[in-house]
Scaffold this motif. Structure first.
Motif, PDB file in Angstrom:
ATOM      1  N   LEU A   1       1.017   5.727   5.437  1.00  0.00           N
ATOM      2  CA  LEU A   1       2.320   5.273   5.931  1.00  0.00           C
ATOM      3  C   LEU A   1       2.228   4.780   7.375  1.00  0.00           C
ATOM      4  N   SER A   2       1.406   5.473   8.167  1.00  0.00           N
ATOM      5  CA  SER A   2       1.220   5.065   9.566  1.00  0.00           C
ATOM      6  C   SER A   2       0.573   3.675   9.644  1.00  0.00           C
ATOM      7  N   ASN A   3      -0.431   3.444   8.803  1.00  0.00           N
ATOM      8  CA  ASN A   3      -1.107   2.137   8.796  1.00  0.00           C
ATOM      9  C   ASN A   3      -0.176   1.032   8.303  1.00  0.00           C
TER      10      ASN A   3
ATOM     11  N   LYS B   1      -2.224  14.491   3.999  1.00  0.00           N
ATOM     12  CA  LYS B   1      -2.955  13.826   5.090  1.00  0.00           C
ATOM     13  C   LYS B   1      -3.197  12.351   4.762  1.00  0.00           C
ATOM     14  N   ARG B   2      -3.607  12.081   3.530  1.00  0.00           N
ATOM     15  CA  ARG B   2      -3.877  10.693   3.129  1.00  0.00           C
ATOM     16  C   ARG B   2      -2.589   9.867   3.123  1.00  0.00           C
ATOM     17  N   TYR B   3      -1.489  10.509   2.676  1.00  0.00           N
ATOM     18  CA  TYR B   3      -0.208   9.801   2.560  1.00  0.00           C
ATOM     19  C   TYR B   3       0.360   9.450   3.940  1.00  0.00           C
ATOM     20  N   THR B   4       0.346  10.424   4.871  1.00  0.00           N
ATOM     21  CA  THR B   4       0.879  10.150   6.218  1.00  0.00           C
ATOM     22  C   THR B   4       0.020   9.120   6.944  1.00  0.00           C
TER      23      THR B   4
ATOM     24  N   ARG C   1       3.329  -3.664   9.648  1.00  0.00           N
ATOM     25  CA  ARG C   1       4.676  -4.271   9.655  1.00  0.00           C
ATOM     26  C   ARG C   1       5.140  -4.575  11.076  1.00  0.00           C
ATOM     27  N   ASN C   2       4.797  -3.702  12.028  1.00  0.00           N
ATOM     28  CA  ASN C   2       5.172  -3.943  13.428  1.00  0.00           C
ATOM     29  C   ASN C   2       4.478  -5.189  13.974  1.00  0.00           C
TER      30      ASN C   2
ATOM     31  N   LEU D   1      -2.582  -2.231   1.362  1.00  0.00           N
ATOM     32  CA  LEU D   1      -2.053  -0.876   1.533  1.00  0.00           C
ATOM     33  C   LEU D   1      -0.838  -0.576   0.655  1.00  0.00           C
ATOM     34  N   GLU D   2       0.057  -1.542   0.485  1.00  0.00           N
ATOM     35  CA  GLU D   2       1.305  -1.253  -0.233  1.00  0.00           C
ATOM     36  C   GLU D   2       1.089  -0.816  -1.689  1.00  0.00           C
ATOM     37  N   PRO D   3       0.159  -1.424  -2.448  1.00  0.00           N
ATOM     38  CA  PRO D   3      -0.084  -0.911  -3.804  1.00  0.00           C
ATOM     39  C   PRO D   3      -0.627   0.527  -3.792  1.00  0.00           C
TER      40      PRO D   3
END
Length: 369
Positions: free
Chosen positions: A60-62, A54-57, A67-68, A89-91
């Motif tokens: 990735l959504s954020n 749940k945390r990972y998806t 990026r959009n 978020l990326e780290p």
């Protein structure tokens, strides 16, 4: 590991988690105690992975949203906000991916179990017994910090202090999975209290950590157990020597591997209540048999996965406690620290963490992660 591979694995776990959740509400499953216990164990093991999913998806959504915005938004203030969010978020993505890789490693089915801790003085006579007592105190203090319950089942005191042997049960969360790396020979280098010349001696004590067997793990014909009762000795008030609260069991166990028959003798004087001592002696019998039968499984794993941390060899020298230099060295991972007083006072978590990380790194390498 690529994102899609992680997601595929996590989605498969989520589906199995939901199926298990449904099964646990099935009256037929609830009526089958052994099946219910095993499914409940599987459910608890999958929970951290489902939480990570749940945390990972969500992460990735954020990241995709940020990026959009960078790709399509012309407003400079919005772009700056999106860039700042990406920098945060990326780290987190790489950190959670490492966490998931470890969670995806096959779990040792014994890790969640309680444990039987056995400490015995080895080479070194009186000094070895004293050191065994020091180790018992170290583990007792550590168990306190973990909120675990430690109960002594039996012990034989050394002539000059400490213990020739002490056996205890440890109950709590993931006890065996935490303490299992402590099995092996612990060596001490110091000037013994009995030494008049001030010379440094080397002594040793052995530690064995065994997963406590559940009722469902082994088959015991309780009708074949021979029971004796006896009066406990030692401190404990008038009741100790007047009531036969101590119990002794004898059981002939047939080794399923080589067919030999071995008489198992277990004594328990842990409480003043004879029924409770019987119950605890039975628990130790189950653990002893389970450990014997389980050893083949452990040896098979060790032969396939000969890591420096878990060789499966309980006679291997794993750690040295050097008192003159205030140094502890764990020989399996070349871990050396100079805080021996704190270590002997139960501050051993960092060493256990290092052993766990070394084991996980070996396992991840083997699995190609």
């Amino acid at each position: 590991m690529a994102n899609n591979m992680i997601l595929e694995k996590l989605e498969a776990v989520k589906i199995r988690f939901e199926e298990t959740s449904q099964q646990l509400t099935d009256p037929d499953v609830i009526a089958d105690v052994k099946r219910f216990v095993n499914l409940n164990k599987d459910y608890r093991q999958m929970e951290p992975l489902v939480d990570a999913y749940k945390r990972y998806t969500n992460l990735l959504s954020n990241i995709d949203d940020a990026r959009n915005i960078l790709a399509t938004e012309k407003d400079e203030e919005m772009r700056e906000m999106a860039k700042a969010e990406l920098d945060t978020l990326e780290p987190q993505q790489s950190a959670i991916e490492e966490e998931i890789k470890i969670l995806l490693l096959p779990q040792d089915p014994e890790d969640d179990k309680n444990a039987i801790l056995e400490i015995r003085g080895g080479t070194g006579g009186d000094e070895a017994a004293i050191f065994a007592g020091d180790l018992f105190r170290m583990y007792s203090k550590y168990c306190e910090t973990k909120g675990w319950k430690l109960e002594v089942s039996s012990f034989t005191e050394g002539a000059a202090g400490g213990y020739k042997e002490i056996i205890c049960s440890v109950t709590g969360s993931k006890v065996y999975g935490t303490l299992k790396y402590e099995s092996g020979v612990h060596r001490v280098q110091r000037v013994p209290a009995t030494e008049t010349q001030g010379r440094v001696h080397t002594s040793a004590a052995t530690v064995a950590v065994l997963p406590e067997a559940d009722e469902f793990d082994v088959q015991i014909n309780e009708g074949e157990i021979k029971w004796d009762t006896f009066r406990s000795s030692g401190a404990g008030g008038q009741n100790v020597n007047k009531v036969e609260s101590g119990v002794r069991l004898r059981y002939n166990w047939k080794n399923p591997i080589n067919g030999t028959v071995e008489e198992i003798l277990i004594e328990c004087t842990e409480t003043r209540d004879q029924p409770k001592n019987k119950e605890r002696a039975l628990a130790r019998l189950r653990t002893f048999i389970y450990d014997k039968e389980h050893q083949k499984y452990v040896d098979d794993i060790a032969s396939r996965r000969k890591t420096m941390v878990s060789t499966g060899d309980r006679s291997a020298k794993i750690r040295t406690y050097n008192y003159p230099q205030g140094r502890i060295t764990d020989h399996r991972i070349n871990y050396t620290i100079y805080n021996l007083p704190a270590f002997m006072d139960g501050d051993i978590q960092d060493c256990i963490d290092q052993l766990t990380m070394a084991e996980n790194a070996e396992r991840m390498k083997e699995s190609g992660m």
